[in-house]
Design an enzyme around this catalytic site. Structure first.
Site, PDB file in Angstrom:
ATOM      1  N   HIS A  10      -8.521  71.612  13.137  1.00  0.00           N
ATOM      2  CA  HIS A  10      -9.286  71.867  11.916  1.00  0.00           C
ATOM      3  C   HIS A  10      -8.337  72.185  10.749  1.00  0.00           C
ATOM      4  O   HIS A  10      -8.449  73.224  10.083  1.00  0.00           O
ATOM      5  CB  HIS A  10     -10.274  73.018  12.126  1.00  0.00           C
ATOM      6  CG  HIS A  10     -11.485  72.926  11.242  1.00  0.00           C
ATOM      7  ND1 HIS A  10     -12.756  73.185  11.679  1.00  0.00           N
ATOM      8  CD2 HIS A  10     -11.613  72.597   9.927  1.00  0.00           C
ATOM      9  CE1 HIS A  10     -13.614  73.022  10.682  1.00  0.00           C
ATOM     10  NE2 HIS A  10     -12.937  72.670   9.605  1.00  0.00           N
TER      11      HIS A  10
ATOM     12  N   GLU B  45     -15.126  75.743  18.395  1.00  0.00           N
ATOM     13  CA  GLU B  45     -13.839  76.034  17.759  1.00  0.00           C
ATOM     14  C   GLU B  45     -13.578  77.532  17.805  1.00  0.00           C
ATOM     15  O   GLU B  45     -14.472  78.308  17.411  1.00  0.00           O
ATOM     16  CB  GLU B  45     -13.830  75.526  16.308  1.00  0.00           C
ATOM     17  CG  GLU B  45     -13.973  74.026  16.210  1.00  0.00           C
ATOM     18  CD  GLU B  45     -14.040  73.521  14.777  1.00  0.00           C
ATOM     19  OE1 GLU B  45     -14.005  72.301  14.584  1.00  0.00           O
ATOM     20  OE2 GLU B  45     -14.152  74.354  13.849  1.00  0.00           O
TER      21      GLU B  45
ATOM     22  N   ARG C 199     -18.023  67.777  10.862  1.00  0.00           N
ATOM     23  CA  ARG C 199     -18.435  68.863  11.756  1.00  0.00           C
ATOM     24  C   ARG C 199     -18.449  68.332  13.183  1.00  0.00           C
ATOM     25  O   ARG C 199     -18.920  67.228  13.457  1.00  0.00           O
ATOM     26  CB  ARG C 199     -19.816  69.393  11.373  1.00  0.00           C
ATOM     27  CG  ARG C 199     -19.829  70.226  10.099  1.00  0.00           C
ATOM     28  CD  ARG C 199     -19.121  71.555  10.292  1.00  0.00           C
ATOM     29  NE  ARG C 199     -19.141  72.399   9.104  1.00  0.00           N
ATOM     30  CZ  ARG C 199     -18.179  72.442   8.191  1.00  0.00           C
ATOM     31  NH1 ARG C 199     -17.100  71.674   8.329  1.00  0.00           N
ATOM     32  NH2 ARG C 199     -18.265  73.251   7.149  1.00  0.00           N
TER      33      ARG C 199
END
Length: 315
Positions: free
Chosen positions: A282, A263, A234
Site C-alpha cells: 500500500h 491490511e 481497494r
C-alpha cells in the site's frame, strides 16, 4: 479545541511532525489505535483525525463532544457517515492529494511488466551479457505499450490521469465509469467489454456494494491470457481466491497489487504465493511530497470548518 490524532504512524515514518496541528488547539497524538480503544482515546475531544481507525456509531455515542472527523485519506468507509450526519458531526476527507503518485505507480507496474528492467538487471549481474557473443542480448521477451489496450475502471482524478498517460504512450484507452462525463475523450465501455478487451486492466474506482469482488471468477474468465490486472484502489474489489486461481492456472499473465482485503497482509492470503503476482504494501500514495500535500489538505479542511465553511465534506 481538543484534537485527537488516532493513527499518526500511518501518515509518517518520522519525516513529518504532528506539531503543525497545534495551531488549532490542544493535540493528543497516538501512533496507532485499536478500533476497540477509539472512544477511550478520543474522550472529550472536539475533533478527531484518523486514517483507518473505525469511527462507529457506538464510538460517537461515547464521545458526545465530537464535532469534526478529519480523514488522512480519500476513502471514508471506516466512518459511519449516517450516524455522523444524525449527530451533526462534520466528516471531511482529503480527495485528489495522491493522483500523481498513484498514476505514477500504476505505470511503474506497467513498465515493469512490459520492459522487464529488473529481470534484465539480474541477467546482466549474473554474467549473462559478459557471456554474450553479440552486442545485444535479449532472451527475456519485452513488448511495446503502443497499440496495447488499457482499460481504466473508474474515471475520477486518478483514472483520468492514468488514461492520459496511457494515451501519451500510444495505448488504446478505454474507460468503464458509472457516470459517463461529458469531457471524456476516450471510448466508454461496459464492464464485460473492459475485461475482455484489456491488455492491461487497472482499477481506480471506490469500494462500494457494487464494486466489492468486481474482479471475480466470471470477470477474470473474460480476460486475455496475456492480460495484466492492476489494483491500486481497494483490496476488497478483488476476489483474492479467484485471482490466485487465474494466475496459477495461466488464465491471465500477471497481477500487480498495492492493496489487499486484509491490511497488513495476512499470511493466509492466496496471493502471497500466486504465480506472477507482484504485491507492494500500500505504497502508491506514500511519496513524501504526496503526504505533505495530504497534511496541507487536512489542515485546510480544519481551517475551513473552524471558519464555518467546511470543504471536502462527505456527509
Amino acid at each position: 479545541m481538543k484534537i485527537c490524532i488516532l493513527d499518526w504512524t500511518t501518515v509518517t515514518s518520522g519525516d513529518i511532525s504532528a506539531d503543525i496541528f497545534k495551531e488549532f488547539g490542544d493535540v493528543s497524538c497516538y501512533e496507532l489505535t485499536d478500533n476497540e480503544k477509539a472512544a477511550e482515546q478520543i474522550g472529550d475531544s472536539d475533533m478527531v483525525l484518523c486514517n483507518k481507525v473505525q469511527i462507529t456509531r457506538q464510538v460517537m455515542d461515547r464521545c458526545p463532544s465530537l464535532r469534526y472527523i478529519g480523514l488522512f485519506a480519500t476513502g471514508y468507509n471506516n466512518i459511519d457517515i449516517e450516524a455522523a450526519s444524525e449527530k451533526g458531526i462534520t466528516v471531511c476527507n482529503a480527495g485528489s492529494y495522491s493522483t500523481g503518485a498513484v498514476a505514477q505507480q500504476t505505470f511503474a507496474y506497467i513498465l515493469s511488466h512490459y520492459s522487464k528492467i529488473s529481470e534484465y538487471d539480474m541477467f546482466v549481474k549474473d554474467g549473462g551479457w559478459i557471456k554474450s557473443r553479440t552486442f545485444s542480448k535479449f532472451p527475456i521477451k519485452t513488448m511495446e505499450l503502443q497499440g496495447k489496450t488499457l482499460a481504466v475502471i473508474g474515471y475520477g482524478s486518478i483514472g483520468k490521469a492514468v488514461a492520459e498517460i496511457g494515451s501519451a504512450f500510444g495505448m488504446n484507452v478505454i474507460v468503464k465509469t458509472r457516470t459517463v462525463p461529458s469531457d471524456c475523450r476516450f471510448r466508454t465501455v461496459s464492464l464485460d467489454e473492459a475485461f475482455s478487451e484489456a491488455d492491461v486492466l487497472t482499477v481506480h474506482c471506490p469500494l462500494t456494494a457494487e464494486t466489492a469482488d468486481m474482479v471475480n471468477e466470471d470477470t477474470l474468465s473474460l480476460m486475455k491470457k496475456n492480460a495484466v490486472l492492476i489494483n491500486t484502489a481497494r483490496g476488497a474489489i478483488v476476489d483474492e481466491y479467484a485471482l490466485a486461481e487465474a494466475l496459477n492456472s495461466g488464465k491471465i499473465a500477471a497481477a500487480y497489487l498495492d492493496v489487499l482485503k486484509e491490511e497488513p497482509m495476512s499470511s493466509e492470503t492466496p496471493l502471497r504465493i500466486a504465480k506472477n503476482c507482484v504485491i507492494t504494501p500500500h505504497t502508491a500514495w506514500a511519496p513524501l511530497e504526496t503526504r505533505l500535500r495530504l497534511i496541507e489538505i487536512v489542515c485546510s479542511n480544519i481551517k475551513a470548518f473552524l471558519n464555518g465553511n467546511p470543504q471536502n465534506k462527505v456527509n
